[in-house]
Design a protein around this motif. Structure first.
Motif, short mmCIF file in Angstrom:
data_model
loop_
_atom_site.label_atom_id
_atom_site.label_comp_id
_atom_site.label_asym_id
_atom_site.label_seq_id
_atom_site.Cartn_x
_atom_site.Cartn_y
_atom_site.Cartn_z
N SER A 5 -32.35 51.51 17.74
CA SER A 5 -33.34 50.44 17.85
C SER A 5 -33.90 50.18 16.46
O SER A 5 -33.70 50.98 15.53
N LEU A 6 -34.62 49.09 16.30
CA LEU A 6 -35.23 48.80 15.00
C LEU A 6 -36.21 49.89 14.60
O LEU A 6 -36.27 50.30 13.43
N ASP A 7 -36.98 50.40 15.56
CA ASP A 7 -37.94 51.45 15.24
C ASP A 7 -37.23 52.73 14.82
O ASP A 7 -37.63 53.40 13.86
N GLN A 8 -36.16 53.09 15.55
CA GLN A 8 -35.38 54.28 15.17
C GLN A 8 -34.81 54.12 13.76
O GLN A 8 -34.82 55.06 12.96
N PHE A 9 -34.29 52.93 13.50
CA PHE A 9 -33.65 52.71 12.21
C PHE A 9 -34.65 52.83 11.07
O PHE A 9 -34.32 53.36 9.99
N ASP A 33 -32.56 37.77 14.87
CA ASP A 33 -33.90 38.33 14.67
C ASP A 33 -33.83 39.74 14.08
O ASP A 33 -34.61 40.09 13.19
N GLU A 34 -32.88 40.55 14.56
CA GLU A 34 -32.72 41.90 14.01
C GLU A 34 -32.32 41.85 12.55
O GLU A 34 -32.80 42.66 11.73
N LEU A 35 -31.44 40.93 12.21
CA LEU A 35 -31.00 40.80 10.83
C LEU A 35 -32.19 40.57 9.90
O LEU A 35 -32.32 41.22 8.85
N MET A 36 -33.06 39.65 10.30
CA MET A 36 -34.21 39.34 9.46
C MET A 36 -35.12 40.56 9.30
O MET A 36 -35.65 40.83 8.21
N GLU A 37 -35.32 41.32 10.37
CA GLU A 37 -36.19 42.50 10.28
C GLU A 37 -35.58 43.59 9.41
O GLU A 37 -36.28 44.24 8.63
N VAL A 38 -34.28 43.80 9.55
CA VAL A 38 -33.62 44.84 8.75
C VAL A 38 -33.69 44.49 7.26
O VAL A 38 -33.94 45.37 6.42
N VAL A 39 -33.47 43.25 6.93
CA VAL A 39 -33.52 42.83 5.52
C VAL A 39 -34.88 43.13 4.92
O VAL A 39 -34.98 43.53 3.75
#
Length: 456
Positions: free
Chosen positions: A177-181, A213-219
């Motif tokens: 998940s984004l939080d895990q990452f 949306d995930e791409l933008m958050e990871v960047v």
């Protein structure tokens, strides 16, 4: 420490009788046109080290294991199933042992920094380890043991296909998940904190593995570091992207990031980018991003041919990586890049940087510039104030009349045997007489690991 070279490619070009004084891992003096002094270590041809911008270290363990044809025509997608079955067996100790051999072989080949596109994160059942960064720490340990400089690129992977498809069973060890990452990324930062010259970026795996949306958050998690992504490697990937979004992968990525106010720029490295239109090729070249090319792996997987002639002609940056590590070889990657263009265009010396320019030297220099750019570090040179990342070639491999750029051309296109004699990383000698100084122990551990893994 003093090193003397018969001839060396320095910041000022080729010079003979080059004496380097190294202290604290850096070149503190460079004298040219001088004889060796008593006590100097004497060597043949000196070159700056080459960056390896894209590696999946664990795949070194499956080199040669996917060369049996299946019931139907094989492809990248059938190879991927072999890869999933292989990694299902790996423990943290196994990952470290395999990575150590890969990194030792990279140094033996003349690579002095590696960009590790690291997506194997979890235990064999898909559960996070008690330390979510366990496998990142094992990659760091392998880099420390071998001496290679590390750019760690933890990978965010969440989906099996465009549109947020649920991950498959074979992908369970990659998924966060984004939080895990975010937690994993912070743990990875601590893993490399004490490694000399190490740095970190992030790598959204591919447009099929992350949503917009995930791409933008990871960047946003790497506001300063490198950003790497697989893109447009396979025709099917392009077709799936068009079916989902109406746009080709590179086209979609460039437009989406620009619309969010964070355009694709010099921090980005687009791995493969094989299947692009002319418009995409020109746009990528203009962006300042690096095309991360892995010619030996791309040939092995049947990916296709990157439009390198057009891309480089438009001022695009490129570097090379060993990707699946089927064969770890600086001249092999560069020669395959040139030869793929010759086959596609039915021409010769395609990647030379102009009339009367050496093709080998052009490839070598461009890959150093692009690789350093992609990994977020300065371009390595043999110059005062630079890190002593040095490759020595055996001068006996060259004819008496083979001089200056002819050394590089001969290494890339005409070597009959490995001719890297010695390698130093930040002033520490890690390769001598063509072998990593710890090869015997690293190789013994690797062989024991593979015997166990392949017996399961």
């Amino acid at each position: 420490m003093h090193l003397w070279f018969q001839s060396a490619l320095t910041e000022k070009g080729w010079q003979d009788g080059v004496r380097l004084t190294i202290e604290g891992g850096q070149i503190i003096a460079l004298d040219a046109g001088v004889a060796a002094a008593p006590g100097d270590a004497r060597h043949g041809i000196g070159l700056p080290g080459q960056p390896n911008l894209h590696s999946h270290a664990f795949q070194r363990g499956m080199a040669g294991l996917a060369e049996v044809r299946g019931e139907s025509r094989d492809s990248f997608w059938s190879w991927r199933q072999v890869m999933y079955r292989f990694l299902d067996r790996l423990t943290p100790d196994d990952v470290e042992a395999i990575a150590a051999l890969a990194y030792a072989e990279m140094l033996e080949a003349g690579f002095t920094r590696v960009g590790e596109f690291h997506y194997l994160h979890h235990d064999r059942d898909g559960a996070a380890y008690a330390d979510i960064g366990e496998l990142s720490a094992r990659i760091a340990a392998a880099a420390e043991a071998t001496g290679i400089a590390l750019t760690l690129l933890p990978v965010f992977y969440a989906h099996a296909g465009f549109g947020g498809l649920p991950p498959t069973e074979g992908q369970r060890r990659f998924v966060n998940s984004l939080d895990q990452f975010a937690v994993l990324l912070e743990r990875a930062r601590t893993s490399i904190a004490n490694l000399p010259a190490a740095n970190i970026g992030v790598a959204p795996h591919s447009l099929r593995a992350v949503t917009a949306d995930e791409l933008m958050e990871v960047v946003q998690l790497a506001p300063e570091g490198p950003l790497h992504i697989h893109v447009a490697e396979q025709v099917k990937e392009v077709e799936d992207s068009v079916a989902f979004s109406g746009k080709r992968p590179v086209e979609w990525l460039m437009q989406a990031m620009a619309e969010k106010g964070t355009p694709v720029d010099r921090r980005w490295c687009l791995i493969h980018a094989t299947h692009m239109t002319d418009a995409e090729t020109m746009a990528l070249a203009a962006s300042g991003a690096t095309a991360g090319l892995c010619p030996l792996t791309e040939a092995n997987l049947g990916d296709g041919i990157f439009p390198a002639d057009r891309f480089a002609g438009a001022g695009g940056y490129y570097g090379v990586g060993t990707d699946s590590n089927i064969l770890i070889d600086v001249p092999g990657e560069l020669a395959m890049l040139e030869y793929s263009q010759r086959l596609a265009l039915r021409s010769r010396n395609v990647m030379a940087a102009g009339a009367n320019r050496s093709t080998g030297r052009s490839l070598f220099d461009a890959a150093r510039r692009g690789g350093a750019r992609a990994l977020g570090v300065a371009v390595g040179e043999l110059a005062v104030g630079q890190s002593a990342d040095i490759v020595a070639l055996d001068a006996s491999a060259f004819a008496d009349g083979q001089r200056t750029d002819g050394y590089v051309d001969g290494w890339i296109f005409a070597s009959r045997r490995p001719i890297v004699d010695s390698v130093w990383r930040h002033g520490r000698q890690v390769v001598q007489a063509g072998r990593h100084l710890s090869r015997d122990a690293i190789e013994a551990r690797y062989k024991a690991t593979l015997a166990k893994v392949l017996a399961e």
